[in-house]
Design a protein around this motif. Sequence first.
Motif, PDB file in Angstrom:
ATOM      1  N   UNK A 138      44.536   3.948 -86.401  1.00 35.22           N
ATOM      2  CA  UNK A 138      43.694   2.755 -86.299  1.00 35.22           C
ATOM      3  C   UNK A 138      42.643   2.878 -85.205  1.00 35.22           C
ATOM      4  N   UNK A 139      42.823   3.840 -84.299  1.00 38.99           N
ATOM      5  CA  UNK A 139      41.839   4.004 -83.225  1.00 38.99           C
ATOM      6  C   UNK A 139      40.487   4.475 -83.752  1.00 38.99           C
ATOM      7  N   UNK A 140      40.438   4.880 -85.010  1.00 34.99           N
ATOM      8  CA  UNK A 140      39.132   5.191 -85.613  1.00 34.99           C
ATOM      9  C   UNK A 140      38.267   3.945 -85.705  1.00 34.99           C
ATOM     10  N   UNK A 141      38.910   2.801 -85.893  1.00 38.61           N
ATOM     11  CA  UNK A 141      38.147   1.567 -86.118  1.00 38.61           C
ATOM     12  C   UNK A 141      38.277   0.563 -84.976  1.00 38.61           C
ATOM     13  N   UNK A 142      39.314   0.718 -84.181  1.00 43.04           N
ATOM     14  CA  UNK A 142      39.513  -0.168 -83.027  1.00 43.04           C
ATOM     15  C   UNK A 142      39.383   0.696 -81.785  1.00 43.04           C
ATOM     16  N   UNK A 143      38.170   0.680 -81.194  1.00 40.74           N
ATOM     17  CA  UNK A 143      37.835   1.774 -80.281  1.00 40.74           C
ATOM     18  C   UNK A 143      37.746   1.356 -78.821  1.00 40.74           C
ATOM     19  N   UNK A 144      38.174   0.140 -78.503  1.00 38.12           N
ATOM     20  CA  UNK A 144      38.091  -0.261 -77.090  1.00 38.12           C
ATOM     21  C   UNK A 144      39.296  -1.113 -76.714  1.00 38.12           C
ATOM     22  N   UNK A 145      39.472  -1.293 -75.400  1.00 39.71           N
ATOM     23  CA  UNK A 145      40.489  -2.208 -74.906  1.00 39.71           C
ATOM     24  C   UNK A 145      40.097  -3.638 -75.269  1.00 39.71           C
ATOM     25  N   UNK A 146      40.961  -4.587 -75.032  1.00 41.78           N
ATOM     26  CA  UNK A 146      40.656  -5.931 -75.522  1.00 41.78           C
ATOM     27  C   UNK A 146      40.657  -6.977 -74.415  1.00 41.78           C
ATOM     28  N   UNK A 147      40.659  -6.554 -73.164  1.00 43.52           N
ATOM     29  CA  UNK A 147      40.710  -7.575 -72.121  1.00 43.52           C
ATOM     30  C   UNK A 147      40.279  -7.014 -70.770  1.00 43.52           C
ATOM     31  N   UNK A 148      39.544  -7.825 -70.038  1.00 46.27           N
ATOM     32  CA  UNK A 148      39.212  -7.487 -68.652  1.00 46.27           C
ATOM     33  C   UNK A 148      39.095  -8.784 -67.868  1.00 46.27           C
ATOM     34  N   UNK A 149      39.189  -8.649 -66.551  1.00 46.21           N
ATOM     35  CA  UNK A 149      39.024  -9.835 -65.703  1.00 46.21           C
ATOM     36  C   UNK A 149      37.580 -10.338 -65.791  1.00 46.21           C
ATOM     37  N   UNK A 150      37.415 -11.610 -65.534  1.00 45.78           N
ATOM     38  CA  UNK A 150      36.089 -12.233 -65.620  1.00 45.78           C
ATOM     39  C   UNK A 150      35.897 -13.157 -64.423  1.00 45.78           C
ATOM     40  N   UNK A 151      34.698 -13.174 -63.870  1.00 51.21           N
ATOM     41  CA  UNK A 151      34.436 -14.044 -62.713  1.00 51.21           C
ATOM     42  C   UNK A 151      33.002 -13.903 -62.269  1.00 51.21           C
ATOM     43  N   UNK A 152      32.802 -13.499 -61.008  1.00 52.91           N
ATOM     44  CA  UNK A 152      31.445 -13.243 -60.512  1.00 52.91           C
ATOM     45  C   UNK A 152      30.829 -12.071 -61.263  1.00 52.91           C
ATOM     46  N   UNK A 153      31.653 -11.124 -61.658  1.00 54.23           N
ATOM     47  CA  UNK A 153      31.205  -9.994 -62.467  1.00 54.23           C
ATOM     48  C   UNK A 153      31.781 -10.127 -63.865  1.00 54.23           C
ATOM     49  N   UNK A 154      31.035  -9.613 -64.842  1.00 57.89           N
ATOM     50  CA  UNK A 154      31.557  -9.674 -66.207  1.00 57.89           C
ATOM     51  C   UNK A 154      32.817  -8.817 -66.318  1.00 57.89           C
ATOM     52  N   UNK A 155      32.818  -7.684 -65.651  1.00 57.05           N
ATOM     53  CA  UNK A 155      34.067  -6.934 -65.506  1.00 57.05           C
ATOM     54  C   UNK A 155      34.504  -7.178 -64.071  1.00 57.05           C
ATOM     55  N   UNK A 156      35.278  -8.210 -63.869  1.00 55.42           N
ATOM     56  CA  UNK A 156      35.550  -8.673 -62.516  1.00 55.42           C
ATOM     57  C   UNK A 156      36.537  -7.747 -61.808  1.00 55.42           C
ATOM     58  N   UNK A 157      36.616  -7.940 -60.489  1.00 59.57           N
ATOM     59  CA  UNK A 157      37.420  -7.041 -59.653  1.00 59.57           C
ATOM     60  C   UNK A 157      38.895  -7.412 -59.691  1.00 59.57           C
ATOM     61  N   UNK A 158      39.695  -6.540 -59.139  1.00 65.33           N
ATOM     62  CA  UNK A 158      41.150  -6.723 -59.127  1.00 65.33           C
ATOM     63  C   UNK A 158      41.779  -5.607 -59.935  1.00 65.33           C
ATOM     64  N   UNK A 159      42.880  -5.087 -59.425  1.00 70.99           N
ATOM     65  CA  UNK A 159      43.527  -3.963 -60.089  1.00 70.99           C
ATOM     66  C   UNK A 159      44.191  -4.417 -61.397  1.00 70.99           C
ATOM     67  N   UNK A 160      44.180  -3.533 -62.372  1.00 72.86           N
ATOM     68  CA  UNK A 160      44.940  -3.782 -63.608  1.00 72.86           C
ATOM     69  C   UNK A 160      46.359  -3.227 -63.469  1.00 72.86           C
ATOM     70  N   UNK A 161      46.643  -2.685 -62.308  1.00 76.58           N
ATOM     71  CA  UNK A 161      48.022  -2.302 -61.994  1.00 76.58           C
ATOM     72  C   UNK A 161      48.497  -1.064 -62.723  1.00 76.58           C
ATOM     73  N   UNK A 162      47.678  -0.033 -62.711  1.00 71.20           N
ATOM     74  CA  UNK A 162      48.081   1.207 -63.380  1.00 71.20           C
ATOM     75  C   UNK A 162      47.652   1.191 -64.824  1.00 71.20           C
ATOM     76  N   UNK A 163      47.562   2.361 -65.384  1.00 72.06           N
ATOM     77  CA  UNK A 163      47.053   2.469 -66.744  1.00 72.06           C
ATOM     78  C   UNK A 163      48.100   3.058 -67.665  1.00 72.06           C
ATOM     79  N   UNK A 164      48.033   2.628 -68.902  1.00 71.55           N
ATOM     80  CA  UNK A 164      48.888   3.221 -69.916  1.00 71.55           C
ATOM     81  C   UNK A 164      48.274   4.548 -70.328  1.00 71.55           C
ATOM     82  N   UNK A 165      48.978   5.247 -71.141  1.00 77.24           N
ATOM     83  CA  UNK A 165      48.588   6.591 -71.558  1.00 77.24           C
ATOM     84  C   UNK A 165      47.170   6.620 -72.145  1.00 77.24           C
ATOM     85  N   UNK A 166      46.803   5.579 -72.892  1.00 74.21           N
ATOM     86  CA  UNK A 166      45.471   5.604 -73.498  1.00 74.21           C
ATOM     87  C   UNK A 166      44.435   4.866 -72.642  1.00 74.21           C
TER      88      UNK A 166
END
Length: 471
Positions: free
Chosen positions: A366-394
């Motif tokens: 399905x990654x052929x058609x769904x090619x991005x993550x689906x969530x980020x923090x929002x605030x003063x910046x559109x991709x707002x600051x704050x750790x996502x607490x480590x990353x998964x394999x992908x």
Amino acid sequence: MRLALLAPLLALTLGAQAPGHHGVRLPQAFFAGNRARLLAELKKLGPGTLGVLKSMPELPRNGGDTQPYRQDSDFYYLTGIEEARSVALLDADSPKPYTLLVQPRDPKRETYDGPLLGAEGALKAGADQAVVFPEAAKTLKEALQKAQRVVLVCTYDEPFRKEVLDAVYPVGTDNGHASYKKILVDGRNLVGELRLIKQPAELEMLQRAVDASVAGHLAAMRASARASNEGEVAGAFEGTVRSLGARFLGYETIAGAGPNSCVLHYPNNDQPVAKGALLLMDAGAEVGYYTADITRAWPTSGTFSKEQRAIYDLVLKAQNAAMACIRPGRIHHEGYDAAMRILSDGLVDLGLLKGDKEQVYKSRDWKRYSIHGISHWLGLDVHDTGSYGGFTEDKSAGLRVLEAGMVLTVEPGLYIPKDAKDVEPRWRGIGVRLEDDLVVTADGYRNLSDKLPRGAEEIEAIVKSGLKAKK
Ligand SMILES: [Mn+2]
């Protein structure tokens, strides 16, 4: 307490006489509170700690002009100062910790560019001490010499970053002096974590940005019914939010019709809109320095084709599943997993992926058609600051545990490339993303953008109402 402080401001700006959000700002008490919280963090690092914050540099455009000036978000969060060439010093050992270094008043320049704060204005804006350049260069140098630990918050000003680095860690021998005892700390993560949990006043500002953006999206949907070019649709959004008080957009508007809906950060917005084309718009207004981030996709004809509708409904189902995962104690990444399972199964149902559902999901086809993550923090910046607490394999999202006051987007998408040779032509060039802005509450979430419909038929009705409207 901060809400109470904000109430008169809100009453003033929300009055019937003054629709929109022109010139709204958070009160000084908000910035003072943020400084106090950062100072508490700096104190924890030990005596001799100095916070150094730098404003956004002025960036060139063409012909000697500069880009519209927009303050660095960390600097703004801690000072409320909107002026360029400013430095804030936070001396954690001092009872009067906050020194602002600013440009001097300059009547000739101010005739061209508008008023400057000067030292007096800096004190009125909350500084304990204020010094103007060029004298301020000496103040900075002395503060850096005295400090044992410099916590630098500077994301974009490279010459300034080098200046501080040279002061803390001079190149060449220092003849046995004590520079080796000094420590330079990147303070951005400290500020980023403070910014992650939104205060009530910030949520109100975010709601304003979202409300303006919802009006912009509705205007764009209606305009698209009679638009012959993507630019008319982007223009309807941008004109609407500007007239409602958004001086800036949170990011460049994306308005892609037909196959352009599959270009994630489509920058041009200048191509013809073919009859019956699906249009994807990802657009957010910035109000009082806070930004919305909203995406819808709709048929410019006012009626989804069978294939457009199938993809749309699938993405909507995935978005609903991801939203249902938003509550305190849940992991940020859970929504992604829930949404991807639905997209994967749905793609099999539609015949776009072949095989056993369990196997298809595990194979990550399905990654052929769904090619991005689906969530980020929002605030003063559109991709707002704050750790996502480590990353998964992908690396698609993090393991952060959600807490009340976090604001995040939920935005699954499916994109069938126009050159996807192994799917039937009727599916090709369809791109759908649905994106809303959610605040985590004590018992779940509140969708700040729920005034903008998501149901396929409601969307169709809005577009059709634009067909009837006079151009
Ligand atoms: Mn987004």
